[in-house]
Motif scaffolding. Sequence first.
Motif, PDB file in Angstrom:
ATOM      1  N   HIS A  47     -17.868  68.989 -96.401  1.00 56.08           N
ATOM      2  CA  HIS A  47     -18.553  70.048 -96.610  1.00 56.08           C
ATOM      3  C   HIS A  47     -19.661  70.060 -95.466  1.00 56.08           C
ATOM      4  N   MET A  48     -20.310  69.205 -95.083  1.00 56.56           N
ATOM      5  CA  MET A  48     -21.324  69.297 -93.976  1.00 56.56           C
ATOM      6  C   MET A  48     -20.656  69.567 -92.595  1.00 56.56           C
ATOM      7  N   ASN A  49     -19.297  69.023 -92.242  1.00 56.61           N
ATOM      8  CA  ASN A  49     -18.832  69.538 -90.998  1.00 56.61           C
ATOM      9  C   ASN A  49     -18.407  70.982 -91.044  1.00 56.61           C
ATOM     10  N   LEU A  50     -18.103  71.551 -92.239  1.00 53.97           N
ATOM     11  CA  LEU A  50     -17.848  72.898 -92.491  1.00 53.97           C
ATOM     12  C   LEU A  50     -19.216  73.621 -92.297  1.00 53.97           C
ATOM     13  N   ALA A  51     -20.158  73.348 -92.911  1.00 55.66           N
ATOM     14  CA  ALA A  51     -21.306  74.252 -92.787  1.00 55.66           C
ATOM     15  C   ALA A  51     -21.989  74.132 -91.273  1.00 55.66           C
ATOM     16  N   LEU A  52     -21.855  72.860 -90.675  1.00 58.01           N
ATOM     17  CA  LEU A  52     -21.964  72.836 -89.201  1.00 58.01           C
ATOM     18  C   LEU A  52     -21.345  73.849 -88.453  1.00 58.01           C
ATOM     19  N   TRP A  53     -19.902  73.677 -88.693  1.00 61.99           N
ATOM     20  CA  TRP A  53     -19.135  74.699 -87.922  1.00 61.99           C
ATOM     21  C   TRP A  53     -19.313  76.229 -88.050  1.00 61.99           C
ATOM     22  N   ILE A  54     -19.738  76.695 -89.292  1.00 64.13           N
ATOM     23  CA  ILE A  54     -20.064  77.750 -89.683  1.00 64.13           C
ATOM     24  C   ILE A  54     -21.155  78.435 -88.896  1.00 64.13           C
ATOM     25  N   THR A  55     -22.436  77.480 -89.090  1.00 65.79           N
ATOM     26  CA  THR A  55     -23.872  77.591 -88.339  1.00 65.79           C
ATOM     27  C   THR A  55     -23.617  77.584 -86.843  1.00 65.79           C
ATOM     28  N   THR A 151     -36.506  84.869 -85.386  1.00 65.16           N
ATOM     29  CA  THR A 151     -36.289  83.932 -84.125  1.00 65.16           C
ATOM     30  C   THR A 151     -36.744  82.386 -84.967  1.00 65.16           C
ATOM     31  N   LEU A 152     -37.668  82.386 -85.797  1.00 63.45           N
ATOM     32  CA  LEU A 152     -37.740  81.036 -86.519  1.00 63.45           C
ATOM     33  C   LEU A 152     -36.674  80.678 -87.464  1.00 63.45           C
ATOM     34  N   ILE A 153     -36.125  81.594 -87.894  1.00 62.17           N
ATOM     35  CA  ILE A 153     -34.720  81.135 -88.868  1.00 62.17           C
ATOM     36  C   ILE A 153     -33.528  80.709 -87.881  1.00 62.17           C
ATOM     37  N   ILE A 154     -33.383  81.435 -86.681  1.00 60.90           N
ATOM     38  CA  ILE A 154     -32.371  81.030 -85.529  1.00 60.90           C
ATOM     39  C   ILE A 154     -32.939  79.704 -85.070  1.00 60.90           C
ATOM     40  N   ALA A 155     -34.017  79.358 -84.919  1.00 56.88           N
ATOM     41  CA  ALA A 155     -34.295  78.000 -84.512  1.00 56.88           C
ATOM     42  C   ALA A 155     -33.949  76.955 -85.568  1.00 56.88           C
ATOM     43  N   ALA A 156     -34.528  77.272 -86.797  1.00 58.86           N
ATOM     44  CA  ALA A 156     -34.317  76.363 -87.868  1.00 58.86           C
ATOM     45  C   ALA A 156     -32.562  75.890 -87.915  1.00 58.86           C
ATOM     46  N   ALA A 157     -31.781  77.019 -87.960  1.00 57.79           N
ATOM     47  CA  ALA A 157     -30.339  76.743 -87.841  1.00 57.79           C
ATOM     48  C   ALA A 157     -29.872  76.071 -86.715  1.00 57.79           C
ATOM     49  N   ALA A 158     -30.343  76.242 -85.506  1.00 56.93           N
ATOM     50  CA  ALA A 158     -30.275  75.273 -84.361  1.00 56.93           C
ATOM     51  C   ALA A 158     -30.765  74.032 -84.606  1.00 56.93           C
ATOM     52  N   LEU A 159     -31.806  73.816 -85.099  1.00 57.82           N
ATOM     53  CA  LEU A 159     -32.138  72.725 -85.487  1.00 57.82           C
ATOM     54  C   LEU A 159     -31.252  71.601 -86.475  1.00 57.82           C
ATOM     55  N   PHE A 160     -30.683  72.322 -87.382  1.00 59.51           N
ATOM     56  CA  PHE A 160     -29.739  71.884 -88.277  1.00 59.51           C
ATOM     57  C   PHE A 160     -28.474  71.325 -87.465  1.00 59.51           C
ATOM     58  N   VAL A 161     -28.082  72.259 -86.652  1.00 62.95           N
ATOM     59  CA  VAL A 161     -26.868  71.677 -85.788  1.00 62.95           C
ATOM     60  C   VAL A 161     -27.127  70.532 -84.810  1.00 62.95           C
ATOM     61  N   PHE A 162     -28.254  70.826 -84.309  1.00 60.06           N
ATOM     62  CA  PHE A 162     -28.695  69.385 -83.588  1.00 60.06           C
ATOM     63  C   PHE A 162     -28.708  68.316 -84.252  1.00 60.06           C
ATOM     64  N   TRP A 163     -29.401  68.152 -85.225  1.00 61.73           N
ATOM     65  CA  TRP A 163     -29.582  67.017 -86.331  1.00 61.73           C
ATOM     66  C   TRP A 163     -28.324  66.517 -86.740  1.00 61.73           C
ATOM     67  N   GLY A 164     -27.386  67.634 -87.045  1.00 61.79           N
ATOM     68  CA  GLY A 164     -25.971  67.230 -87.710  1.00 61.79           C
ATOM     69  C   GLY A 164     -25.239  66.537 -86.944  1.00 61.79           C
ATOM     70  N   ARG A 165     -24.915  67.324 -85.486  1.00 62.59           N
ATOM     71  CA  ARG A 165     -24.316  66.854 -84.464  1.00 62.59           C
ATOM     72  C   ARG A 165     -24.755  65.632 -83.751  1.00 62.59           C
ATOM     73  N   LEU A 166     -25.987  65.216 -83.833  1.00 64.31           N
ATOM     74  CA  LEU A 166     -26.374  64.093 -83.270  1.00 64.31           C
ATOM     75  C   LEU A 166     -26.316  62.841 -84.352  1.00 64.31           C
ATOM     76  N   GLY A 167     -26.328  63.222 -85.504  1.00 63.83           N
ATOM     77  CA  GLY A 167     -26.533  62.378 -86.751  1.00 63.83           C
ATOM     78  C   GLY A 167     -25.230  62.155 -87.574  1.00 63.83           C
ATOM     79  N   PRO A 168     -25.230  62.748 -88.767  1.00 60.82           N
ATOM     80  CA  PRO A 168     -24.170  62.345 -89.605  1.00 60.82           C
ATOM     81  C   PRO A 168     -22.826  62.813 -89.456  1.00 60.82           C
ATOM     82  N   GLU A 169     -22.767  63.856 -88.537  1.00 60.40           N
ATOM     83  CA  GLU A 169     -21.503  64.518 -88.301  1.00 60.40           C
ATOM     84  C   GLU A 169     -21.227  64.684 -86.805  1.00 60.40           C
ATOM     85  N   SER A 170     -21.746  63.731 -86.081  1.00 56.09           N
ATOM     86  CA  SER A 170     -21.663  63.311 -84.647  1.00 56.09           C
ATOM     87  C   SER A 170     -20.124  63.601 -84.282  1.00 56.09           C
ATOM     88  N   LEU A 171     -19.735  64.221 -83.224  1.00 60.43           N
ATOM     89  CA  LEU A 171     -18.291  64.335 -83.027  1.00 60.43           C
ATOM     90  C   LEU A 171     -17.962  63.217 -81.945  1.00 60.43           C
TER      91      LEU A 171
END
Length: 171
Positions: A47-55, A151-171
């Motif tokens: 589910h986390m990986n899917l959320a990251l891909w959608i984002t 712009t802040l919502i887009i930044a928050a979405a990018a922060l989610f991808v940054f956190w997710g791909r560096l941490g729990p769902e790193s590729l």
Amino acid sequence: MNATLFWCARINTWRGVATRHPQTRSALSTASAAHTTDSHYDRSRKHMNLALWITQALLAAIFATAGAVKLARPIDVLAQTLGEWVHAFPPVAVRLLGAAEVAAAIGLLVPAAVGIAPALTPAAAAGVIVVMIGATVVHVRHRESVKVPVTLIIAAAALFVFWGRLGPESL
């Protein structure tokens, strides 16, 4: 409890054979609990990986479109569409911003999708965060406060991808 008893219990469970031995029942409950926990963890990761891909896909679509517009349209038309902030910067800077946005869109999807240099995906997300912070500052300075939440919502979405791909769902 020994390993033989544990595996006998598992095999009997798979065959549908009930057991009366207390140690075997204990082994079965332990094995079931471990399996349930593992499958729940796997489902959460999916589910986390899917959320990251959608984002990532949404951010890539936003940035590919915005970048292509900045690269293709004349500066005067951009000023009418995007706001007067366009005239505050040299045309070359606006075109470079468009190129950076297209590069960010590519960086959000391609490295993660093909598995080559996947560290570029969180790097692209970090670039999006920087661009959105800059966009927020520009919009505030030009009294375009309506655009700031976007712009802040887009930044928050990018922060989610940054956190997710560096941490729990790193590729």
